[in-house]
Scaffold this motif. Structure first.
Motif, PDB file in Angstrom:
ATOM      1  N   ALA A  99      90.873 -31.967 150.374  1.00  0.00           N
ATOM      2  CA  ALA A  99      92.270 -31.618 150.003  1.00  0.00           C
ATOM      3  C   ALA A  99      92.440 -30.988 148.686  1.00  0.00           C
ATOM      4  N   ILE A 100      91.642 -31.510 147.663  1.00  0.00           N
ATOM      5  CA  ILE A 100      91.741 -31.063 146.413  1.00  0.00           C
ATOM      6  C   ILE A 100      90.880 -29.442 146.068  1.00  0.00           C
ATOM      7  N   ALA A 101      89.868 -29.353 146.874  1.00  0.00           N
ATOM      8  CA  ALA A 101      89.202 -28.058 147.105  1.00  0.00           C
ATOM      9  C   ALA A 101      89.920 -27.041 147.642  1.00  0.00           C
ATOM     10  N   ALA A 102      90.876 -27.387 148.721  1.00  0.00           N
ATOM     11  CA  ALA A 102      91.664 -26.397 149.555  1.00  0.00           C
ATOM     12  C   ALA A 102      92.982 -26.599 149.630  1.00  0.00           C
ATOM     13  N   PRO A 103      93.863 -26.762 148.789  1.00  0.00           N
ATOM     14  CA  PRO A 103      95.078 -27.168 148.686  1.00  0.00           C
ATOM     15  C   PRO A 103      96.184 -26.230 149.589  1.00  0.00           C
ATOM     16  N   GLU A 104      95.583 -25.052 149.773  1.00  0.00           N
ATOM     17  CA  GLU A 104      96.262 -24.009 150.778  1.00  0.00           C
ATOM     18  C   GLU A 104      96.396 -24.480 152.265  1.00  0.00           C
TER      19      GLU A 104
ATOM     20  N   PHE B 170      97.837 -38.589 138.416  1.00  0.00           N
ATOM     21  CA  PHE B 170      96.869 -38.088 139.468  1.00  0.00           C
ATOM     22  C   PHE B 170      97.980 -36.930 139.972  1.00  0.00           C
ATOM     23  N   ALA B 171      99.394 -37.011 140.091  1.00  0.00           N
ATOM     24  CA  ALA B 171     100.026 -35.756 140.258  1.00  0.00           C
ATOM     25  C   ALA B 171     100.266 -34.748 139.382  1.00  0.00           C
ATOM     26  N   ALA B 172     100.114 -35.156 138.183  1.00  0.00           N
ATOM     27  CA  ALA B 172     100.087 -34.235 137.123  1.00  0.00           C
ATOM     28  C   ALA B 172      98.748 -33.502 137.133  1.00  0.00           C
ATOM     29  N   ALA B 173      97.670 -34.015 137.307  1.00  0.00           N
ATOM     30  CA  ALA B 173      96.366 -33.427 137.264  1.00  0.00           C
ATOM     31  C   ALA B 173      96.213 -32.441 138.402  1.00  0.00           C
ATOM     32  N   LEU B 174      96.896 -32.599 139.590  1.00  0.00           N
ATOM     33  CA  LEU B 174      96.683 -31.557 140.675  1.00  0.00           C
ATOM     34  C   LEU B 174      98.077 -30.919 141.003  1.00  0.00           C
TER      35      LEU B 174
ATOM     36  N   MET C 282      88.435 -35.981 139.393  1.00  0.00           N
ATOM     37  CA  MET C 282      87.682 -35.077 140.154  1.00  0.00           C
ATOM     38  C   MET C 282      87.980 -33.736 139.714  1.00  0.00           C
ATOM     39  N   THR C 283      86.862 -33.017 139.791  1.00  0.00           N
ATOM     40  CA  THR C 283      86.971 -31.761 139.601  1.00  0.00           C
ATOM     41  C   THR C 283      86.285 -30.759 140.988  1.00  0.00           C
ATOM     42  N   LEU C 284      86.473 -29.394 140.835  1.00  0.00           N
ATOM     43  CA  LEU C 284      86.067 -28.737 141.903  1.00  0.00           C
ATOM     44  C   LEU C 284      84.478 -28.460 142.052  1.00  0.00           C
ATOM     45  N   GLU C 285      83.782 -28.920 140.879  1.00  0.00           N
ATOM     46  CA  GLU C 285      82.470 -29.025 140.960  1.00  0.00           C
ATOM     47  C   GLU C 285      81.799 -29.604 141.817  1.00  0.00           C
ATOM     48  N   ASN C 286      80.817 -29.144 142.520  1.00  0.00           N
ATOM     49  CA  ASN C 286      79.999 -29.810 143.590  1.00  0.00           C
ATOM     50  C   ASN C 286      79.271 -30.880 143.052  1.00  0.00           C
ATOM     51  N   SER C 287      78.862 -31.152 142.133  1.00  0.00           N
ATOM     52  CA  SER C 287      78.022 -32.304 141.390  1.00  0.00           C
ATOM     53  C   SER C 287      78.996 -33.248 141.424  1.00  0.00           C
ATOM     54  N   ASP C 288      80.241 -33.231 140.795  1.00  0.00           N
ATOM     55  CA  ASP C 288      81.139 -34.233 140.687  1.00  0.00           C
ATOM     56  C   ASP C 288      81.588 -34.840 142.125  1.00  0.00           C
ATOM     57  N   ARG C 289      81.781 -33.735 143.049  1.00  0.00           N
ATOM     58  CA  ARG C 289      81.775 -34.506 144.389  1.00  0.00           C
ATOM     59  C   ARG C 289      80.907 -35.059 144.929  1.00  0.00           C
TER      60      ARG C 289
ATOM     61  N   LEU D 241      97.164 -35.645 150.321  1.00  0.00           N
ATOM     62  CA  LEU D 241      97.347 -36.019 148.848  1.00  0.00           C
ATOM     63  C   LEU D 241      98.611 -36.925 148.388  1.00  0.00           C
ATOM     64  N   GLN D 242      99.517 -36.564 149.471  1.00  0.00           N
ATOM     65  CA  GLN D 242     100.541 -37.581 149.378  1.00  0.00           C
ATOM     66  C   GLN D 242     100.453 -38.911 149.783  1.00  0.00           C
TER      67      GLN D 242
END
Length: 102
Positions: A43-48, A72-76, A1-8, A56-57
């Motif tokens: 959760a990925i788009a807004a980790p704050e 997965f943990a390393a990617a995020l 997964m990425t932050l790209e809207n097309s991927d979502r 995510l956990q």
């Protein structure tokens, strides 16, 4: 997964396909994959956000393969919680000759 809207959108389309009523056979609405994908993408788009870390956990806990969990943990950039191993119980040594002694 990425932050790209097309991927979502691709992720949500795949989740919707998995939740299709025809797959279950009874026609009941099944939304597990769609809901999980929406929560995970958010959760990925807004980790704050406070709920993002818990989401995510929770997703990490669902991943059974430790290698996939680490990837997965390393990617995020998520810290994996170390699981404590249960303490080994050392049985008392067995004295085989005990009953034969006089």
């Amino acid at each position: 997964m990425t932050l790209e809207n097309s991927d979502r959108m691709v992720t949500l389309a795949a989740a919707t396909e998995l939740d299709r009523p025809g797959v279950a056979g009874n026609g009941a609405a099944f939304w597990f994959f769609t809901r999980a994908s929406i929560r995970l993408c958010a959760a990925i788009a807004a980790p704050e956000h406070e709920a993002s870390a818990a989401t995510l956990q929770e997703h990490l806990a669902r991943i059974a393969d430790p290698r996939l969990q680490r990837a997965f943990a390393a990617a995020l950039d998520i810290k994996l919680e170390k699981k404590k191993r249960p303490a080994r119980c050392h049985p008392q040594p067995i004295d085989l000759w005990k009953g034969l002694r006089r």
